[in-house]
Structures are given as C-alpha cells and as structure tokens.
Motif scaffolding. Structure first.
Motif, PDB file in Angstrom:
ATOM      1  N   PRO A 129      10.315   4.989  -2.337  1.00 28.29           N
ATOM      2  CA  PRO A 129      10.005   3.351  -1.557  1.00 28.29           C
ATOM      3  C   PRO A 129      11.086   2.182  -2.006  1.00 28.29           C
ATOM      4  O   PRO A 129      10.504   0.997  -2.379  1.00 28.29           O
ATOM      5  CB  PRO A 129       7.962   2.668  -1.986  1.00 28.29           C
ATOM      6  CG  PRO A 129       8.533   3.485  -3.557  1.00 28.29           C
ATOM      7  CD  PRO A 129       9.195   4.400  -3.957  1.00 28.29           C
TER       8      PRO A 129
ATOM      9  N   THR B 218       0.978  -0.961  -0.195  1.00 27.00           N
ATOM     10  CA  THR B 218       0.091  -0.220   0.146  1.00 27.00           C
ATOM     11  C   THR B 218       0.594   1.248  -0.179  1.00 27.00           C
ATOM     12  O   THR B 218       0.736   1.922  -0.403  1.00 27.00           O
ATOM     13  CB  THR B 218      -0.678  -0.014   0.951  1.00 27.00           C
ATOM     14  OG1 THR B 218      -1.855  -0.984   1.124  1.00 27.00           O
ATOM     15  CG2 THR B 218      -1.117   1.544   1.301  1.00 27.00           C
ATOM     16  N   PHE B 219       2.282   1.582   0.780  1.00 27.23           N
ATOM     17  CA  PHE B 219       3.057   2.367   0.778  1.00 27.23           C
ATOM     18  C   PHE B 219       3.172   2.859  -0.320  1.00 27.23           C
ATOM     19  O   PHE B 219       3.496   3.655  -0.892  1.00 27.23           O
ATOM     20  CB  PHE B 219       4.116   2.269   2.154  1.00 27.23           C
ATOM     21  CG  PHE B 219       4.815   3.412   2.091  1.00 27.23           C
ATOM     22  CD1 PHE B 219       5.180   4.199   3.157  1.00 27.23           C
ATOM     23  CD2 PHE B 219       6.362   2.732   1.723  1.00 27.23           C
ATOM     24  CE1 PHE B 219       5.375   5.635   3.268  1.00 27.23           C
ATOM     25  CE2 PHE B 219       7.551   4.084   1.944  1.00 27.23           C
ATOM     26  CZ  PHE B 219       7.018   5.384   2.453  1.00 27.23           C
TER      27      PHE B 219
ATOM     28  N   GLN C 225       6.996   7.352   8.962  1.00 26.26           N
ATOM     29  CA  GLN C 225       6.760   5.959   9.701  1.00 26.26           C
ATOM     30  C   GLN C 225       5.970   5.859  10.348  1.00 26.26           C
ATOM     31  O   GLN C 225       4.541   4.454   9.923  1.00 26.26           O
ATOM     32  CB  GLN C 225       7.839   5.342  10.004  1.00 26.26           C
ATOM     33  CG  GLN C 225       7.421   3.451  10.519  1.00 26.26           C
ATOM     34  CD  GLN C 225       7.032   2.907   9.707  1.00 26.26           C
ATOM     35  OE1 GLN C 225       7.404   2.357   8.344  1.00 26.26           O
ATOM     36  NE2 GLN C 225       6.001   1.698   9.635  1.00 26.26           N
TER      37      GLN C 225
ATOM     38  N   CYS D 257       3.382   6.123  -2.498  1.00 27.85           N
ATOM     39  CA  CYS D 257       4.285   6.560  -2.863  1.00 27.85           C
ATOM     40  C   CYS D 257       5.343   7.064  -4.571  1.00 27.85           C
ATOM     41  O   CYS D 257       4.865   8.035  -5.140  1.00 27.85           O
ATOM     42  CB  CYS D 257       6.047   6.151  -2.815  1.00 27.85           C
ATOM     43  SG  CYS D 257       5.504   6.047  -0.713  1.00 27.85           S
TER      44      CYS D 257
ATOM     45  N   LEU E 109       1.777   6.813   8.178  1.00 29.63           N
ATOM     46  CA  LEU E 109       1.816   6.264   6.478  1.00 29.63           C
ATOM     47  C   LEU E 109       2.022   5.187   6.722  1.00 29.63           C
ATOM     48  O   LEU E 109       1.981   3.783   5.892  1.00 29.63           O
ATOM     49  CB  LEU E 109       2.976   6.835   5.215  1.00 29.63           C
ATOM     50  CG  LEU E 109       2.302   8.637   5.032  1.00 29.63           C
ATOM     51  CD1 LEU E 109       3.076   9.246   4.211  1.00 29.63           C
ATOM     52  CD2 LEU E 109       0.693   8.383   5.445  1.00 29.63           C
ATOM     53  N   GLN E 110       3.014   3.842   7.498  1.00 28.14           N
ATOM     54  CA  GLN E 110       3.427   2.015   7.280  1.00 28.14           C
ATOM     55  C   GLN E 110       4.251   2.474   6.411  1.00 28.14           C
ATOM     56  O   GLN E 110       3.082   1.599   6.496  1.00 28.14           O
ATOM     57  CB  GLN E 110       2.747   2.294   8.123  1.00 28.14           C
ATOM     58  CG  GLN E 110       1.752   2.635   9.725  1.00 28.14           C
ATOM     59  CD  GLN E 110       0.430   2.141   9.969  1.00 28.14           C
ATOM     60  OE1 GLN E 110      -0.508   1.354   9.159  1.00 28.14           O
ATOM     61  NE2 GLN E 110      -0.274   1.787  11.197  1.00 28.14           N
ATOM     62  N   ALA E 111       5.115   2.294   6.141  1.00 30.87           N
ATOM     63  CA  ALA E 111       6.235   1.548   5.767  1.00 30.87           C
ATOM     64  C   ALA E 111       6.463   0.383   5.504  1.00 30.87           C
ATOM     65  O   ALA E 111       5.682  -0.410   5.340  1.00 30.87           O
ATOM     66  CB  ALA E 111       7.518   2.587   5.051  1.00 30.87           C
TER      67      ALA E 111
END
Length: 328
Positions: free
Chosen positions: A261, A102-103, A233, A107, A236-238
């Motif tokens: 990413p 999702t990340f 982080q 990006c 957006l929880q990379a």
C-alpha cells in the motif's frame, strides 16, 4: 521553481536516490529519513534525518516534529512499518501520499487481505495459516510471515514432510501464511489512484529477476491485469497509490498474492516508461494542475544497478555527526 518541501522516508531503499534526483529536478526541496545513519538518501537529499524504527511509539512523534519544523508539504513514506503512523499525520497543511488507512491496515495483514479477496471475487492462491496444516494444499507451497515485507522469511516447500519439519520450529504457526505456488509469469504492478478513487493508470511490469527487490523487469500491456487492479480499487477502495504483486497461471488467470500500500521500488520503471506517477500525485496533493501525460510505453526494461554517489568527507562527517552525535 517550487519552494515546496517533500519528505521521503526509507532513504536506504533501492529506488530512493533516483526519486530524490527526480524531485529535485522539479524544483522541490527534498528531505529524506531513515533509521540507518548510512542510508544513501540521507546524504543525497537536501537534508537527512535519522528516524526511530517505524513501528515504535517514538516514530510518529519524531516524524510529526520534523514535518512541522521543516514545513513539509508532502510526506511520502516508503516503508511498510511506517505507513499507519504516517497516514495519521495527514492534514490540510500536510499531504501524505499513501492509500486510505483502512486499506493500509488490510494490506499489512496478508491473511486478512486474502479473506477480503475471497469476498470481492479477486483471484488469489489457495491460502491457509501454517497452524491449520498443509495436508489439503497442492505442493509446492510458499510460507511467509503474515505481517512482513519484501522477501523476508519466505520459504518454499516441495512436500508435506518438509513443511511439517519447518512448522515444528515456529514459535507461533498462526503468524505464518502458506499459499499454493502459482506456476507462471510474475508481475509487479503500479496502480496510480487519487483520493477521488479514480484509477489514473495501471502499469504492469513483468519480473525477470528478483532478489528481495526487483532487479530486472519490463513493462507489459495486459488488459487482464488492468481489469483485476481496477477491481481491487473498486472493491477495496485504496484511494491512493498501491502496488500489486501477482502471477498469471497457464490459463491466463492473474492470482494476486500481495499488495504493497505505497509506491514500490519499481516506481522508477513506471517513470522511465513515460508516466511519472510520483510527480503526478505530488502535483495533485499540492492542488497543482498536473502537466503529466497519462500514457506509457511497453517494452521498457529496468536494469537495476548500484549507482555510486560521491560527496566530500566534510559533508559526510557533518551529517554523520548530526545523525549519531559521534562524527564517524
């Protein structure tokens, strides 16, 4: 010595030959892939493979076949177009060193990323689509593809007339992003994150010279940059390695204008500063207790240069034949 296999894509990238050497020195069997049969990494890795274009339907199938055939343990994709398909290949037997899918998708669409920044309270340059016009933006402005990588297609405009002339030539103005130019120091920042979401390290590198990729840069301690990267982080929880590009204005505010990413080409500088983020995450992916000391030095300068590689003609022709079927 390790018997594990690591596969790097984007073998023609500026940092890849150095990464191949580092991984080999750790005892890994290193494979490399690229769509260009002349990519240097294809010849310096233990084995090289010609890949289809990263955003083509054939790419995922070919990469999956190679990973299974070569018993790859860790896959490290380094090309933006390849990231979604590569991430989907992750399994119990194959670790893919990229952030959450999702990340990645967020990006790769720079306009949606800026919208996410606004919701998360992360500073970013005033941004619009070219189709909306630039009458309320402060010039100079930057125009760049909404989806794209590096400095490809980036333009700078000093006036509304210049921009309007440019917009009139666009096939689709909705595909172009425009942003106010932030006057200040530019940084490229390595953010080392594992699947548990914990930020292990943030390494800011001030860019002194850039031509598509960073040519000259220096590591800098900067608590403001560290805080904004940790916030990215958290919000957006990379949950994987990423690279932040930003500028700090004259008031000291860091304006983030892009996120890669994946590992960036400046990963070599991170490693030279004392923290080998590449092998740290490879170790974590393989379930190995890392011996890495998570610390790094300020004031280490990257002087990017062309490094000549030499192999025998027989080896070159043999690999070229494997890639093209022509042998020359």
């Amino acid at each position: 010595m390790s018997h594990k296999t690591v596969f790097l894509t984007g073998a023609g990238g500026a940092a890849v030959p150095g990464l191949i050497r580092i991984l080999k020195s750790k005892g890994y069997r290193v494979l490399a892939g690229d769509m260009d049969p002349h990519a240097v990494g294809l010849y310096t890795a233990d084995q090289g493979f010609k890949l289809p274009q990263g955003d083509s339907p054939e790419f995922s199938k070919k990469l999956a076949e190679l990973c299974q055939q070569e018993k790859v343990d860790v896959l490290i994709p380094l090309v933006d177009e390849e990231l979604p398909a590569s991430a989907a290949l992750g399994s119990e037997s194959l670790a893919v060193l990229v952030p959450d899918k999702t990340f990645i998708e967020l990006c790769l669409d720079k306009y949606k990323l800026m919208q996410a920044f606004e919701k998360a309270g992360i500073p970013f340059p005033r941004t619009k689509l070219a189709s909306e016009g630039a009458h309320d933006l402060k010039f100079p402005i930057i125009a760049k593809p909404r989806v794209g990588r590096g400095s490809r297609g980036v333009e700078v405009f000093q006036s509304i007339d210049e921009f309007n002339s440019y917009r009139g030539t666009l096939p689709s103005a909705k595909d172009i992003l425009i942003q106010e130019y932030i006057d200040g120091l530019e940084f490229t920042v390595s953010v080392c994150v594992w699947r548990d979401g914990r930020v292990q390290a943030v390494i800011p590198k001030e860019i002194i010279k850039k031509r598509g990729v960073t040519q000259l840069a220096v590591t800098r301690k900067n608590s403001v940059i560290e805080k904004v990267c940790i916030k990215i982080q958290e919000q957006l929880q990379a949950d994987g390695p990423f690279n932040v590009q930003l500028r700090i204005d004259k008031q000291g505010v860091p304006f983030v204008f892009e996120i890669n990413p994946r590992f960036s080409t400046s990963v070599s500088l991170t490693i030279a500063s004392g923290f080998d983020e590449l092998n740290y995450l490879v170790d974590r992916a393989l379930g190995v207790r890392s011996s890495q000391n998570i610390s790094w030095k300020e004031g280490v300068v990257l002087l990017r240069q062309t490094l000549d590689e030499f192999i025998t003609e027989d080896k070159f022709l043999k690999r070229m034949k494997e890639f093209t079927g022509e042998g020359q």
